[in-house]
Design a protein around this motif. Structure first.
Motif, PDB file in Angstrom:
ATOM      1  N   LYS A  32       0.781  -1.118  -0.584  1.00 40.06           N
ATOM      2  CA  LYS A  32      -0.143   0.179  -0.035  1.00 40.06           C
ATOM      3  C   LYS A  32       0.594   1.608  -0.006  1.00 40.06           C
ATOM      4  O   LYS A  32       0.711   2.102  -0.607  1.00 40.06           O
ATOM      5  CB  LYS A  32      -0.999   0.084   1.096  1.00 40.06           C
ATOM      6  N   THR A  33       1.764   1.346   0.848  1.00 45.81           N
ATOM      7  CA  THR A  33       2.673   1.910   0.979  1.00 45.81           C
ATOM      8  C   THR A  33       4.205   1.429   0.934  1.00 45.81           C
ATOM      9  O   THR A  33       4.694   0.705   1.266  1.00 45.81           O
ATOM     10  CB  THR A  33       3.111   3.195   2.109  1.00 45.81           C
ATOM     11  N   LYS A  34       5.140   2.546   0.752  1.00 45.54           N
ATOM     12  CA  LYS A  34       6.576   2.506   1.293  1.00 45.54           C
ATOM     13  C   LYS A  34       6.767   1.856   2.067  1.00 45.54           C
ATOM     14  O   LYS A  34       7.967   0.570   2.575  1.00 45.54           O
ATOM     15  CB  LYS A  34       7.146   4.144   1.021  1.00 45.54           C
ATOM     16  N   ASP A  35       6.414   2.735   3.801  1.00 49.96           N
ATOM     17  CA  ASP A  35       6.561   1.973   4.240  1.00 49.96           C
ATOM     18  C   ASP A  35       5.863   0.007   4.834  1.00 49.96           C
ATOM     19  O   ASP A  35       6.119  -0.526   5.419  1.00 49.96           O
ATOM     20  CB  ASP A  35       5.271   2.859   5.731  1.00 49.96           C
ATOM     21  N   ALA A  36       4.979   0.072   4.281  1.00 50.98           N
ATOM     22  CA  ALA A  36       4.206  -0.957   4.465  1.00 50.98           C
ATOM     23  C   ALA A  36       4.695  -1.874   3.700  1.00 50.98           C
ATOM     24  O   ALA A  36       5.296  -2.933   3.776  1.00 50.98           O
ATOM     25  CB  ALA A  36       2.946  -1.171   3.282  1.00 50.98           C
TER      26      ALA A  36
END
Lengths: 219, 219
Positions: free
Chosen positions: B55-59
């Motif tokens: 979903k995101t880079k952090d994910a």
DNA sequence: GATTACATACCAACTGTATGGTATGTGTAG
DNA sequence: CTACACATACCATACAGTTGGTATGTAATC
């Protein structure tokens, strides 16, 4: 390189404010995640001031590492752990001192140059080298006491004073990582305790219970 | 590029390729300095594929930490250091194994989750927690052997098996930092040697010279 | 067994914003 | 009157994330 004006000593000049901001913000967020704007805002200066004092962001990184080396070596030089006559006691007092200054918020006690080394070791050699100079320069200040302790106690070691000095820094850096992983400085102190036990063992000193801690800190 | 249109046995080829790319690129450049485009290029996939799987880079950071935990625990589970009957020998064999796999390029032997912890500990709690789970989960696998070694040798310790297990990880992480600072893996191995000497000392084992190294490596 | 319906796995092009860095202006000390 | 120490305004780009689309697999319905 334009040297900072020594003519106005009281005023917190932009260069020093930026270096102090770098020291604190980078320890929180890391070097790459810290933007130039972050540093300017934290230091209360404008972007023009930043690029007046530092040619690039990387140049600030190098300067911040050097600033760290200077300020920490001044701190350690004036610390009380040099007082004991017995060189081994000085080494143990150093470790106790290091343990004592671990506490509070993570960014307050962790190591700027260790943090930066991790990030830039492969992409910014200039910063990495400045960090390495800080780490190994500090480690070198321990060697004389370690060597003297060996001599005084007739330790025929299969390790060198240099390697033990470096190992102390490795334990501290590693302890900081565990502390960051949990937010708990106790994890760093715990590793220093193991290190103290190791050094005592190397020199055949019984586990001491007198607990003359150089700095108490409960926060 | 021919489209990998198999999905029955293994989930998402692109996903695994991105996780492997993350494992290697982040160890080189750090998390913040690694862009999504970097990862896509290294994995040979498009940005659309990236954001389909994460979903995101952090994910992706969280997934990479979990991927690291899974793959490394598989590696350690199948490693030969579990063979000795004596629990202390297993602990020492573990440390010797860890020493043996240090070598080559920095990004090949350093720890992904240690690297990421340093960077994101204050800004991305989800990643930090996944990294912490990997580090302390691995440390926990050492506790049983340490405890058994204490029991077998009647060690009345003023330290816990848990803390010694954590300390081993701190030494490794710290050794990696020194190695990164110089580009020399020997600095990491040197600290592991001190750690081995420490553990031997804790259990009253004489410095062994038989040198039955589990893995020889001269690089 | 053909059709419909939906899900997965990906791709190429695009967007708004944040970023490092620059160009130029201004006040002040010497 | 000039050199320095900043400030303001701006720029090109790189960035994370979005959009809309295609190809393929699966499973139930007719």
């Amino acid at each position: 390189m334009p040297r900072p004006t020594k003519q106005s000593p009281e005023r917190g000049d932009a260069r020093t404010r930026l270096l102090k901001a770098a020291r604190d913000v980078i320890r929180r967020k890391g070097f790459a995640a810290t933007s130039v704007d972050d540093l300017c805002q934290s230091a209360g200066v404008t972007k023009g001031a930043f690029f007046h004092h530092f040619k690039t962001k990387d140049a600030l990184g190098v300067a911040a590492a050097n600033f760290w080396a200077e300020t920490t070596s001044a701190l350690f030089a004036s610390a009380p752990y040099h007082e004991p006559d017995d060189p081994l006691d000085r080494v143990l007092a150093y470790l106790d001192f290091r343990k004592g200054i671990i506490g509070g918020e993570t960014f307050e006690y962790t190591c700027l140059v260790g943090t930066m080394t991790q990030e830039v070791h492969d992409s910014a050699p200039a910063i990495r080298d400045a960090c390495a100079a800080s780490i190994f320069g500090h480690a070198a200040t321990l060697e004389a006491d370690i060597k003297a302790a060996c001599k005084q106690r007739n330790i025929a070691a299969d390790w060198t004073a240099e390697s033990l000095a470096r190992h102390t820094q490795a334990v501290l850096q590693g302890g900081f990582i565990l502390a960051k992983a949990t937010g708990d400085p106790d994890l760093a102190r715990e590793s220093v305790d193991h290190l103290i036990r190791y050094v005592r063992g190397l020199f055949g000193v019984e586990p001491d219970t007198s607990e003359a801690s150089y700095k108490e800190r409960s926060t």
